[in-house]
Write a protein that holds these residues in place. Sequence first.
Motif, mmCIF file in Angstrom:
data_model
loop_
_atom_site.group_PDB
_atom_site.id
_atom_site.type_symbol
_atom_site.label_atom_id
_atom_site.label_comp_id
_atom_site.label_asym_id
_atom_site.label_seq_id
_atom_site.Cartn_x
_atom_site.Cartn_y
_atom_site.Cartn_z
ATOM 1 N N HIS A 78 0.958 -1.368 0.026
ATOM 2 C CA HIS A 78 -0.047 -0.185 -0.021
ATOM 3 C C HIS A 78 0.791 1.488 -0.111
ATOM 4 C CE1 HIS A 78 -3.051 2.942 0.915
ATOM 5 N NE2 HIS A 78 -2.555 3.322 2.151
ATOM 6 N N ARG A 79 1.871 1.192 0.943
ATOM 7 C CA ARG A 79 2.666 2.429 0.869
ATOM 8 C C ARG A 79 3.356 2.669 -0.466
ATOM 9 N NH1 ARG A 79 2.868 0.308 6.051
ATOM 10 N NH2 ARG A 79 2.875 1.758 7.923
ATOM 11 N N SER A 80 3.686 1.681 -1.187
ATOM 12 C CA SER A 80 4.400 1.712 -2.444
ATOM 13 C C SER A 80 3.405 2.392 -3.480
ATOM 14 C CB SER A 80 4.939 0.460 -3.098
ATOM 15 O OG SER A 80 6.150 0.286 -2.266
ATOM 16 N N ASN A 81 2.104 1.956 -3.239
ATOM 17 C CA ASN A 81 1.298 2.705 -4.138
ATOM 18 C C ASN A 81 0.727 4.163 -4.060
ATOM 19 O OD1 ASN A 81 0.593 0.249 -5.270
ATOM 20 N ND2 ASN A 81 -1.228 -0.511 -3.952
ATOM 21 N N VAL A 82 0.701 4.429 -2.600
ATOM 22 C CA VAL A 82 0.613 5.763 -2.549
ATOM 23 C C VAL A 82 1.945 6.730 -2.924
ATOM 24 C CG1 VAL A 82 0.150 7.421 -0.501
ATOM 25 C CG2 VAL A 82 -0.700 5.117 -0.312
ATOM 26 N N GLN A 83 2.828 6.121 -2.598
ATOM 27 C CA GLN A 83 4.305 7.006 -3.155
ATOM 28 C C GLN A 83 4.101 6.922 -4.636
ATOM 29 O OE1 GLN A 83 6.863 4.422 -0.944
ATOM 30 N NE2 GLN A 83 8.120 6.267 0.203
ATOM 31 N N LEU A 84 3.904 5.947 -5.179
ATOM 32 C CA LEU A 84 3.884 6.192 -6.730
ATOM 33 C C LEU A 84 3.034 6.943 -7.153
ATOM 34 C CD1 LEU A 84 4.715 5.022 -9.547
ATOM 35 C CD2 LEU A 84 3.165 3.354 -9.315
ATOM 36 N N THR A 95 -1.815 6.086 5.663
ATOM 37 C CA THR A 95 -1.955 6.969 4.368
ATOM 38 C C THR A 95 -1.882 8.393 4.455
ATOM 39 O OG1 THR A 95 -3.628 5.076 3.469
ATOM 40 C CG2 THR A 95 -3.898 7.438 2.457
ATOM 41 N N ARG A 96 -2.424 8.753 5.887
ATOM 42 C CA ARG A 96 -2.261 10.475 6.072
ATOM 43 C C ARG A 96 -0.951 10.456 6.473
ATOM 44 N NH1 ARG A 96 -5.672 9.779 9.914
ATOM 45 N NH2 ARG A 96 -4.347 9.722 11.725
ATOM 46 N N GLN A 97 -0.321 9.701 7.152
ATOM 47 C CA GLN A 97 1.038 9.943 7.432
ATOM 48 C C GLN A 97 2.027 9.690 6.370
ATOM 49 O OE1 GLN A 97 1.506 6.562 10.405
ATOM 50 N NE2 GLN A 97 1.386 7.893 11.963
ATOM 51 N N LEU A 98 1.975 8.996 5.447
ATOM 52 C CA LEU A 98 2.700 8.867 4.185
ATOM 53 C C LEU A 98 2.583 10.192 3.106
ATOM 54 C CD1 LEU A 98 4.864 7.521 2.621
ATOM 55 C CD2 LEU A 98 3.099 6.067 1.594
ATOM 56 N N LEU A 99 1.219 10.746 3.100
ATOM 57 C CA LEU A 99 1.121 11.838 2.333
ATOM 58 C C LEU A 99 1.655 12.988 3.081
ATOM 59 C CD1 LEU A 99 -2.512 11.361 1.435
ATOM 60 C CD2 LEU A 99 -0.636 11.124 -0.303
ATOM 61 N N GLN A 100 1.542 13.214 4.405
ATOM 62 C CA GLN A 100 2.135 14.135 5.044
ATOM 63 C C GLN A 100 3.827 14.176 4.934
ATOM 64 O OE1 GLN A 100 0.640 13.451 8.984
ATOM 65 N NE2 GLN A 100 -1.112 14.923 8.521
#
Length: 481
Positions: free
Chosen positions: A193-199, A221-226
Amino acid sequence: MTADAPAPADAFAPLVPQGGAPLYRQLYDRVRAAVGAGTLAPGDRLPSARALSRELGVACGTIEVAYELLASEGYLLARGQAGTVVHPALQPAAAATSPPPPGPAPRTGDPHALLSRPAQLLPFQMGVPALDAFPRKLWARLGARYLRGMQAADLDYPAPHGLPALRSAIASYLQVARGIDCGAHQVFVTTGHRSNVQLAALALLHAGDRAWVEDPGYPPTRQLLQAMGLDTVPVPVDAHGLDVERGIALAPDARLAAVTPAHQSPLSMSLSLPRRQALLDWAAARGAWVLEDDYDGEYRYASRPLPALASLDRHGRVLHAGSFSQVLFPGIRLAYLVVPDAQVAIFERVHHVFFAAAAPAGTQSVVAGFMAEGHFSRHIQRMRRLYAERRAATLAALERGPGARLQAAPQPGGMHLVVRLPGERTDVPLAERLLAHGMAVQPMSRWWASGRGDAAILASFTNCTDPALAERLGALIRASL
Protein backbone atom coordinates in the motif's frame (compact mmCIF):
# COMPACT_ATOMS: atom_id res chain seq x y z
CA MET A 1 19.38 -24.96 10.43
CA THR A 2 19.08 -28.56 9.23
CA ALA A 3 21.71 -31.22 9.60
CA ASP A 4 22.77 -30.72 5.99
CA ALA A 5 22.78 -26.94 6.05
CA PRO A 6 26.09 -25.07 5.85
CA ALA A 7 27.53 -23.79 9.09
CA PRO A 8 27.45 -20.03 9.74
CA ALA A 9 30.10 -18.07 7.89
CA ASP A 10 31.23 -16.14 10.97
CA ALA A 11 32.12 -19.38 12.77
CA PHE A 12 34.56 -20.32 9.99
CA ALA A 13 35.87 -16.95 8.84
CA PRO A 14 39.59 -16.82 7.93
CA LEU A 15 41.90 -17.37 10.88
CA VAL A 16 44.61 -14.87 11.81
CA PRO A 17 48.09 -16.51 11.83
CA GLN A 18 50.04 -13.60 13.31
CA GLY A 19 49.82 -13.01 17.05
CA GLY A 20 46.92 -13.83 19.33
CA ALA A 21 45.79 -17.36 20.18
CA PRO A 22 46.92 -20.43 18.23
CA LEU A 23 44.90 -21.23 15.12
CA TYR A 24 43.22 -24.30 16.61
CA ARG A 25 42.22 -22.21 19.64
CA GLN A 26 40.72 -19.50 17.47
CA LEU A 27 38.56 -22.08 15.70
CA TYR A 28 37.66 -23.69 19.04
CA ASP A 29 36.53 -20.34 20.44
CA ARG A 30 34.44 -19.51 17.36
CA VAL A 31 32.59 -22.82 17.25
CA ARG A 32 31.96 -22.77 20.98
CA ALA A 33 30.59 -19.20 20.76
CA ALA A 34 28.34 -20.16 17.83
CA VAL A 35 26.94 -23.09 19.80
CA GLY A 36 26.38 -20.92 22.86
CA ALA A 37 24.57 -18.26 20.83
CA GLY A 38 22.35 -20.82 19.11
CA THR A 39 23.79 -20.04 15.67
CA LEU A 40 24.90 -23.67 15.60
CA ALA A 41 22.01 -25.76 16.94
CA PRO A 42 22.08 -29.32 18.31
CA GLY A 43 22.36 -31.74 15.38
CA ASP A 44 23.83 -29.21 12.92
CA ARG A 45 26.58 -30.74 10.81
CA LEU A 46 30.01 -29.10 10.59
CA PRO A 47 32.31 -29.20 7.56
CA SER A 48 34.77 -32.05 7.44
CA ALA A 49 38.28 -31.34 8.69
CA ARG A 50 39.67 -31.75 5.16
CA ALA A 51 37.08 -29.40 3.58
CA LEU A 52 37.53 -26.78 6.27
CA SER A 53 41.31 -26.90 6.06
CA ARG A 54 41.10 -26.14 2.33
CA GLU A 55 38.63 -23.31 2.94
CA LEU A 56 40.68 -21.68 5.73
CA GLY A 57 44.09 -22.45 4.25
CA VAL A 58 45.41 -24.20 7.35
CA ALA A 59 46.69 -27.70 8.06
CA CYS A 60 44.11 -30.45 8.43
CA GLY A 61 45.67 -31.36 11.79
CA THR A 62 44.82 -27.87 13.11
CA ILE A 63 41.13 -28.48 12.40
CA GLU A 64 41.25 -31.97 13.91
CA VAL A 65 42.80 -30.66 17.14
CA ALA A 66 40.02 -28.05 17.52
CA TYR A 67 37.30 -30.60 16.76
CA GLU A 68 38.75 -33.15 19.18
CA LEU A 69 38.93 -30.57 21.95
CA LEU A 70 35.31 -29.54 21.37
CA ALA A 71 34.23 -33.19 21.29
CA SER A 72 36.02 -33.94 24.55
CA GLU A 73 34.09 -31.11 26.21
CA GLY A 74 30.77 -32.37 24.86
CA TYR A 75 30.12 -29.67 22.26
CA LEU A 76 30.60 -31.88 19.21
CA LEU A 77 29.90 -35.51 18.37
CA ALA A 78 31.94 -37.43 15.79
CA ARG A 79 29.76 -39.87 13.85
CA GLY A 80 32.33 -41.47 11.56
CA GLN A 81 31.36 -41.31 7.89
CA ALA A 82 28.22 -39.36 8.86
CA GLY A 83 30.45 -36.43 9.83
CA THR A 84 30.81 -34.25 12.90
CA VAL A 85 27.73 -32.57 14.39
CA VAL A 86 26.88 -30.33 17.30
CA HIS A 87 26.06 -32.76 20.10
CA PRO A 88 22.30 -33.53 19.89
CA ALA A 89 22.05 -33.77 23.69
CA LEU A 90 22.90 -30.10 24.14
CA GLN A 91 20.05 -27.87 25.23
CA PRO A 92 19.10 -25.38 22.46
CA ALA A 93 20.32 -21.92 23.30
CA ALA A 94 16.90 -20.40 22.68
CA ALA A 95 15.32 -22.76 25.20
CA ALA A 96 18.15 -22.46 27.71
CA THR A 97 17.75 -18.73 28.07
CA SER A 98 14.71 -16.97 29.37
CA PRO A 99 12.76 -14.90 26.86
CA PRO A 100 13.49 -11.18 26.86
CA PRO A 101 11.06 -9.00 28.77
CA PRO A 102 8.34 -7.39 26.66
CA GLY A 103 9.16 -3.96 25.34
CA PRO A 104 7.36 -0.87 26.56
CA ALA A 105 3.85 -0.29 25.30
CA PRO A 106 3.56 2.30 22.51
CA ARG A 107 3.18 5.81 23.83
CA THR A 108 -0.31 7.17 23.35
CA GLY A 109 0.91 10.33 21.68
CA ASP A 110 3.54 8.69 19.49
CA PRO A 111 2.43 9.04 15.86
CA HIS A 112 4.85 6.33 14.74
CA ALA A 113 3.17 3.80 17.05
CA LEU A 114 -0.37 4.33 15.78
CA LEU A 115 -0.66 0.87 14.30
CA SER A 116 2.18 -0.92 16.07
CA ARG A 117 2.10 -4.68 15.58
CA PRO A 118 2.88 -7.26 18.27
CA ALA A 119 5.96 -9.41 17.88
CA GLN A 120 3.84 -12.46 17.07
CA LEU A 121 0.44 -13.09 15.50
CA LEU A 122 -2.33 -12.70 18.08
CA PRO A 123 -6.12 -13.15 17.99
CA PHE A 124 -8.15 -10.20 16.64
CA GLN A 125 -5.10 -8.65 14.98
CA MET A 126 -6.09 -6.23 12.23
CA GLY A 127 -4.99 -6.69 8.63
CA VAL A 128 -4.44 -10.45 8.89
CA PRO A 129 -6.51 -12.91 6.81
CA ALA A 130 -7.33 -16.47 7.86
CA LEU A 131 -3.82 -17.86 7.59
CA ASP A 132 -4.98 -21.21 8.92
CA ALA A 133 -7.21 -21.62 5.84
CA PHE A 134 -4.66 -20.64 3.21
CA PRO A 135 -4.03 -23.47 0.66
CA ARG A 136 -0.38 -23.95 1.55
CA LYS A 137 0.02 -27.31 -0.23
CA LEU A 138 -1.32 -25.91 -3.48
CA TRP A 139 0.94 -22.87 -3.10
CA ALA A 140 3.93 -25.14 -2.50
CA ARG A 141 3.14 -27.13 -5.65
CA LEU A 142 2.96 -23.98 -7.74
CA GLY A 143 6.23 -22.78 -6.24
CA ALA A 144 7.93 -26.11 -6.90
CA ARG A 145 6.70 -26.08 -10.50
CA TYR A 146 8.20 -22.64 -11.01
CA LEU A 147 11.54 -23.70 -9.53
CA ARG A 148 11.71 -26.86 -11.65
CA GLY A 149 11.08 -24.87 -14.82
CA MET A 150 13.45 -22.01 -14.11
CA GLN A 151 15.62 -20.82 -16.97
CA ALA A 152 18.70 -18.59 -16.92
CA ALA A 153 16.54 -15.60 -17.86
CA ASP A 154 14.50 -16.07 -14.68
CA LEU A 155 17.61 -15.18 -12.66
CA ASP A 156 17.76 -11.71 -14.17
CA TYR A 157 16.15 -8.61 -12.65
CA PRO A 158 12.34 -8.84 -12.80
CA ALA A 159 10.40 -6.78 -15.32
CA PRO A 160 10.43 -3.17 -14.07
CA HIS A 161 6.66 -2.65 -13.87
CA GLY A 162 5.74 -6.22 -13.00
CA LEU A 163 5.79 -9.63 -14.62
CA PRO A 164 3.69 -9.46 -17.82
CA ALA A 165 1.82 -12.64 -16.91
CA LEU A 166 0.85 -11.20 -13.53
CA ARG A 167 -0.17 -7.81 -14.94
CA SER A 168 -2.37 -9.61 -17.43
CA ALA A 169 -3.91 -11.85 -14.75
CA ILE A 170 -4.66 -8.86 -12.51
CA ALA A 171 -6.27 -6.93 -15.37
CA SER A 172 -8.44 -9.92 -16.31
CA TYR A 173 -9.52 -10.44 -12.72
CA LEU A 174 -10.41 -6.76 -12.21
CA GLN A 175 -12.46 -6.68 -15.41
CA VAL A 176 -14.61 -9.60 -14.26
CA ALA A 177 -14.69 -9.22 -10.46
CA ARG A 178 -14.48 -5.45 -9.96
CA GLY A 179 -15.93 -4.15 -13.24
CA ILE A 180 -12.83 -2.13 -14.19
CA ASP A 181 -12.15 -1.72 -17.90
CA CYS A 182 -8.36 -1.82 -17.96
CA GLY A 183 -5.49 -3.37 -19.86
CA ALA A 184 -2.39 -5.09 -18.55
CA HIS A 185 -0.26 -2.06 -19.48
CA GLN A 186 -2.21 0.03 -16.94
CA VAL A 187 -1.30 -2.32 -14.05
CA PHE A 188 1.84 -1.54 -12.03
CA VAL A 189 2.97 -4.25 -9.63
CA THR A 190 4.28 -2.84 -6.34
CA THR A 191 5.33 -4.10 -2.91
CA GLY A 192 2.42 -2.80 -0.85
CA HIS A 193 0.00 0.00 0.00
CA ARG A 194 2.75 2.45 0.85
CA SER A 195 4.38 1.91 -2.54
CA ASN A 196 1.03 2.57 -4.22
CA VAL A 197 0.61 5.87 -2.37
CA GLN A 198 4.19 6.94 -3.03
CA LEU A 199 3.99 6.10 -6.72
CA ALA A 200 0.75 8.04 -7.16
CA ALA A 201 2.05 11.08 -5.28
CA LEU A 202 5.38 11.16 -7.11
CA ALA A 203 3.72 10.88 -10.51
CA LEU A 204 0.85 13.33 -10.11
CA LEU A 205 1.34 15.68 -7.15
CA HIS A 206 3.72 18.32 -5.86
CA ALA A 207 4.78 19.33 -2.36
CA GLY A 208 2.21 21.69 -0.87
CA ASP A 209 -0.74 20.18 -2.75
CA ARG A 210 -3.79 19.51 -0.61
CA ALA A 211 -5.26 16.03 -0.23
CA TRP A 212 -8.53 14.85 1.27
CA VAL A 213 -8.21 12.00 3.77
CA GLU A 214 -11.07 10.22 5.49
CA ASP A 215 -11.73 11.03 9.13
CA PRO A 216 -11.52 8.49 10.66
CA GLY A 217 -9.22 6.85 8.16
CA TYR A 218 -6.24 4.56 7.73
CA PRO A 219 -3.40 6.36 9.57
CA PRO A 220 -0.47 5.22 7.35
CA THR A 221 -2.09 6.85 4.31
CA ARG A 222 -2.33 10.17 6.11
CA GLN A 223 1.18 9.90 7.54
CA LEU A 224 2.76 9.00 4.22
CA LEU A 225 1.09 11.85 2.34
CA GLN A 226 2.24 14.26 5.02
CA ALA A 227 5.79 12.88 4.87
CA MET A 228 5.80 13.57 1.13
CA GLY A 229 5.03 17.24 1.73
CA LEU A 230 1.28 17.20 1.06
CA ASP A 231 -1.25 19.16 3.13
CA THR A 232 -3.79 16.59 4.31
CA VAL A 233 -7.36 17.77 4.96
CA PRO A 234 -9.46 15.47 7.20
CA VAL A 235 -12.95 15.05 5.69
CA PRO A 236 -15.70 13.63 7.91
CA VAL A 237 -17.27 10.23 7.26
CA ASP A 238 -20.93 9.45 7.98
CA ALA A 239 -23.28 6.54 7.34
CA HIS A 240 -22.92 7.06 3.56
CA GLY A 241 -19.12 7.24 3.53
CA LEU A 242 -16.95 10.25 2.75
CA ASP A 243 -18.92 13.52 2.96
CA VAL A 244 -18.02 14.94 -0.45
CA GLU A 245 -19.89 18.21 0.09
CA ARG A 246 -17.97 18.79 3.31
CA GLY A 247 -14.71 18.03 1.51
CA ILE A 248 -15.49 20.60 -1.17
CA ALA A 249 -16.30 23.16 1.52
CA LEU A 250 -13.06 22.46 3.39
CA ALA A 251 -10.68 22.22 0.41
CA PRO A 252 -12.23 22.68 -3.04
CA ASP A 253 -8.74 23.05 -4.52
CA ALA A 254 -7.48 19.68 -3.28
CA ARG A 255 -5.51 17.69 -5.83
CA LEU A 256 -6.18 14.23 -4.37
CA ALA A 257 -8.88 12.36 -2.47
CA ALA A 258 -7.70 9.17 -0.75
CA VAL A 259 -10.77 7.00 -0.12
CA THR A 260 -11.81 3.44 0.75
CA PRO A 261 -15.16 3.21 -1.11
CA ALA A 262 -15.90 -0.54 -0.84
CA HIS A 263 -15.59 -0.73 2.96
CA GLN A 264 -14.55 2.48 4.65
CA SER A 265 -11.51 1.98 6.82
CA PRO A 266 -12.20 1.53 9.71
CA LEU A 267 -16.01 1.96 9.88
CA SER A 268 -16.71 -0.51 7.04
CA MET A 269 -19.71 1.23 5.43
CA SER A 270 -19.75 1.55 1.64
CA LEU A 271 -19.60 4.86 -0.17
CA SER A 272 -23.11 5.47 -1.49
CA LEU A 273 -23.76 5.77 -5.20
CA PRO A 274 -24.69 9.51 -5.00
CA ARG A 275 -21.49 10.19 -3.08
CA ARG A 276 -19.47 8.20 -5.62
CA GLN A 277 -20.88 10.22 -8.47
CA ALA A 278 -20.34 13.49 -6.60
CA LEU A 279 -16.71 12.55 -5.92
CA LEU A 280 -16.07 11.71 -9.56
CA ASP A 281 -17.76 14.91 -10.73
CA TRP A 282 -15.61 16.99 -8.38
CA ALA A 283 -12.42 15.28 -9.56
CA ALA A 284 -13.32 15.79 -13.24
CA ALA A 285 -14.27 19.44 -12.74
CA ARG A 286 -11.19 20.33 -10.67
CA GLY A 287 -8.65 18.15 -12.49
CA ALA A 288 -8.07 16.26 -9.24
CA TRP A 289 -7.28 12.61 -8.65
CA VAL A 290 -9.03 9.91 -6.61
CA LEU A 291 -6.93 7.18 -5.01
CA GLU A 292 -9.25 4.22 -4.44
CA ASP A 293 -7.85 1.85 -1.82
CA ASP A 294 -9.73 -1.41 -2.50
CA TYR A 295 -8.05 -3.30 0.32
CA ASP A 296 -10.86 -5.82 1.01
CA GLY A 297 -13.54 -5.09 -1.57
CA GLU A 298 -14.02 -8.81 -2.25
CA TYR A 299 -15.43 -9.46 1.22
CA ARG A 300 -19.08 -8.47 1.27
CA TYR A 301 -21.57 -10.73 3.05
CA ALA A 302 -25.00 -9.13 2.56
CA SER A 303 -24.82 -9.31 -1.26
CA ARG A 304 -22.34 -9.58 -4.09
CA PRO A 305 -19.29 -7.27 -3.88
CA LEU A 306 -19.99 -3.79 -5.18
CA PRO A 307 -18.29 -2.64 -8.39
CA ALA A 308 -15.15 -0.62 -7.84
CA LEU A 309 -15.28 3.16 -7.94
CA ALA A 310 -12.93 3.02 -10.94
CA SER A 311 -15.64 1.17 -12.89
CA LEU A 312 -17.71 4.38 -12.87
CA ASP A 313 -14.86 6.64 -13.91
CA ARG A 314 -15.43 8.14 -17.37
CA HIS A 315 -12.84 10.90 -17.20
CA GLY A 316 -9.70 8.99 -16.22
CA ARG A 317 -9.36 10.45 -12.71
CA VAL A 318 -9.33 7.29 -10.53
CA LEU A 319 -6.26 5.31 -9.48
CA HIS A 320 -7.31 1.85 -8.27
CA ALA A 321 -5.03 0.35 -5.61
CA GLY A 322 -5.23 -3.27 -4.50
CA SER A 323 -3.13 -5.60 -2.39
CA PHE A 324 -2.63 -9.34 -2.01
CA SER A 325 -1.82 -8.95 1.69
CA GLN A 326 -5.46 -9.12 2.77
CA VAL A 327 -6.65 -11.76 0.33
CA LEU A 328 -3.61 -14.09 0.36
CA PHE A 329 -1.14 -13.39 3.18
CA PRO A 330 0.77 -10.31 4.43
CA GLY A 331 4.21 -11.82 3.98
CA ILE A 332 3.78 -11.88 0.21
CA ARG A 333 4.47 -8.11 0.02
CA LEU A 334 2.71 -7.75 -3.33
CA ALA A 335 0.23 -5.12 -4.48
CA TYR A 336 -0.82 -3.30 -7.62
CA LEU A 337 -1.91 0.10 -8.87
CA VAL A 338 -4.14 0.56 -11.92
CA VAL A 339 -3.70 3.99 -13.53
CA PRO A 340 -5.74 5.80 -16.22
CA ASP A 341 -4.59 5.02 -19.74
CA ALA A 342 -3.50 8.61 -20.40
CA GLN A 343 -1.15 8.53 -17.39
CA VAL A 344 0.66 5.27 -18.14
CA ALA A 345 3.72 6.98 -19.66
CA ILE A 346 4.37 9.28 -16.70
CA PHE A 347 3.89 6.40 -14.27
CA GLU A 348 6.36 4.28 -16.24
CA ARG A 349 8.99 7.03 -16.00
CA VAL A 350 8.44 7.64 -12.29
CA HIS A 351 8.32 3.93 -11.48
CA HIS A 352 11.56 3.34 -13.37
CA VAL A 353 13.38 6.15 -11.53
CA PHE A 354 12.14 5.62 -7.97
CA PHE A 355 11.17 1.96 -7.75
CA ALA A 356 13.49 0.19 -10.26
CA ALA A 357 11.80 -3.25 -10.06
CA ALA A 358 8.84 -4.88 -8.41
CA ALA A 359 8.77 -7.93 -6.13
CA PRO A 360 10.90 -11.01 -6.95
CA ALA A 361 9.94 -12.68 -10.21
CA GLY A 362 9.39 -16.03 -8.50
CA THR A 363 6.70 -14.64 -6.21
CA GLN A 364 5.03 -12.85 -9.09
CA SER A 365 5.08 -15.97 -11.22
CA VAL A 366 3.44 -18.10 -8.53
CA VAL A 367 0.70 -15.50 -8.02
CA ALA A 368 0.17 -15.27 -11.78
CA GLY A 369 -0.32 -19.05 -11.98
CA PHE A 370 -2.56 -19.00 -8.91
CA MET A 371 -4.80 -16.46 -10.62
CA ALA A 372 -4.70 -17.76 -14.20
CA GLU A 373 -5.66 -21.30 -13.15
CA GLY A 374 -8.70 -20.14 -11.20
CA HIS A 375 -7.35 -20.81 -7.71
CA PHE A 376 -7.53 -17.14 -6.73
CA SER A 377 -11.25 -16.77 -7.44
CA ARG A 378 -12.04 -20.03 -5.67
CA HIS A 379 -9.95 -18.95 -2.68
CA ILE A 380 -11.87 -15.66 -2.46
CA GLN A 381 -15.18 -17.53 -2.53
CA ARG A 382 -14.07 -19.90 0.22
CA MET A 383 -12.80 -17.06 2.38
CA ARG A 384 -16.04 -15.11 1.90
CA ARG A 385 -18.02 -18.05 3.28
CA LEU A 386 -15.54 -18.66 6.09
CA TYR A 387 -15.46 -15.00 7.13
CA ALA A 388 -19.25 -14.80 7.19
CA GLU A 389 -19.26 -17.77 9.58
CA ARG A 390 -16.48 -16.37 11.78
CA ARG A 391 -18.08 -12.93 11.86
CA ALA A 392 -21.40 -14.40 13.01
CA ALA A 393 -19.69 -16.60 15.61
CA THR A 394 -17.61 -13.71 16.94
CA LEU A 395 -20.65 -11.43 17.22
CA ALA A 396 -22.65 -14.08 19.02
CA ALA A 397 -19.79 -14.79 21.43
CA LEU A 398 -19.30 -11.08 22.18
CA GLU A 399 -22.97 -10.74 23.07
CA ARG A 400 -22.91 -13.65 25.51
CA GLY A 401 -22.19 -13.01 29.14
CA PRO A 402 -23.59 -10.85 31.96
CA GLY A 403 -23.31 -7.10 32.21
CA ALA A 404 -23.49 -4.31 29.69
CA ARG A 405 -24.41 -5.22 26.13
CA LEU A 406 -21.59 -4.47 23.71
CA GLN A 407 -22.37 -2.49 20.57
CA ALA A 408 -20.79 -4.26 17.61
CA ALA A 409 -23.36 -3.98 14.84
CA PRO A 410 -21.96 -5.59 11.69
CA GLN A 411 -21.59 -3.74 8.40
CA PRO A 412 -22.33 -5.45 5.06
CA GLY A 413 -18.66 -6.24 4.52
CA GLY A 414 -15.13 -5.95 5.83
CA MET A 415 -12.77 -8.04 7.92
CA HIS A 416 -13.19 -6.57 11.39
CA LEU A 417 -15.77 -5.41 13.93
CA VAL A 418 -16.11 -2.01 15.59
CA VAL A 419 -16.93 -2.50 19.29
CA ARG A 420 -18.09 0.87 20.59
CA LEU A 421 -17.55 1.88 24.21
CA PRO A 422 -20.34 3.66 26.11
CA GLY A 423 -19.98 7.10 27.64
CA GLU A 424 -16.73 9.02 27.74
CA ARG A 425 -14.54 5.95 27.81
CA THR A 426 -10.95 5.95 26.62
CA ASP A 427 -10.03 3.15 24.25
CA VAL A 428 -6.21 3.31 24.35
CA PRO A 429 -5.74 2.01 27.93
CA LEU A 430 -8.31 -0.71 27.25
CA ALA A 431 -6.48 -1.80 24.10
CA GLU A 432 -3.22 -1.96 26.04
CA ARG A 433 -4.84 -4.09 28.77
CA LEU A 434 -6.25 -6.45 26.16
CA LEU A 435 -2.83 -6.73 24.54
CA ALA A 436 -1.44 -7.77 27.92
CA HIS A 437 -4.01 -10.60 27.81
CA GLY A 438 -2.81 -11.69 24.37
CA MET A 439 -5.43 -9.93 22.23
CA ALA A 440 -4.18 -7.50 19.60
CA VAL A 441 -7.12 -5.14 19.14
CA GLN A 442 -6.68 -1.53 18.10
CA PRO A 443 -8.12 1.66 19.65
CA MET A 444 -10.13 3.54 17.04
CA SER A 445 -9.21 6.91 18.53
CA ARG A 446 -5.82 6.58 16.81
CA TRP A 447 -7.57 6.51 13.42
CA TRP A 448 -9.08 9.98 13.82
CA ALA A 449 -7.13 12.84 12.30
CA SER A 450 -9.28 15.44 14.04
CA GLY A 451 -9.10 13.72 17.43
CA ARG A 452 -12.82 14.18 17.98
CA GLY A 453 -14.09 10.65 17.37
CA ASP A 454 -15.94 8.14 19.49
CA ALA A 455 -13.99 5.59 21.50
CA ALA A 456 -14.14 2.07 20.11
CA ILE A 457 -12.16 -1.12 19.79
CA LEU A 458 -11.31 -2.56 16.35
CA ALA A 459 -11.15 -6.36 16.38
CA SER A 460 -10.59 -8.59 13.36
CA PHE A 461 -12.65 -11.78 13.21
CA THR A 462 -10.80 -13.37 10.28
CA ASN A 463 -8.20 -15.13 12.42
CA CYS A 464 -10.50 -15.87 15.37
CA THR A 465 -10.77 -19.65 15.15
CA ASP A 466 -12.28 -20.21 18.60
CA PRO A 467 -15.51 -18.45 19.75
CA ALA A 468 -14.28 -18.85 23.33
CA LEU A 469 -11.65 -16.20 22.57
CA ALA A 470 -14.41 -13.77 21.58
CA GLU A 471 -16.30 -14.56 24.79
CA ARG A 472 -13.15 -13.81 26.76
CA LEU A 473 -12.65 -10.59 24.82
CA GLY A 474 -16.20 -9.52 25.63
CA ALA A 475 -15.75 -10.37 29.31
CA LEU A 476 -12.55 -8.35 29.54
CA ILE A 477 -14.15 -5.35 27.86
CA ARG A 478 -17.18 -5.49 30.17
CA ALA A 479 -14.91 -5.74 33.20
CA SER A 480 -13.27 -2.47 32.14
CA LEU A 481 -16.49 -0.51 31.61
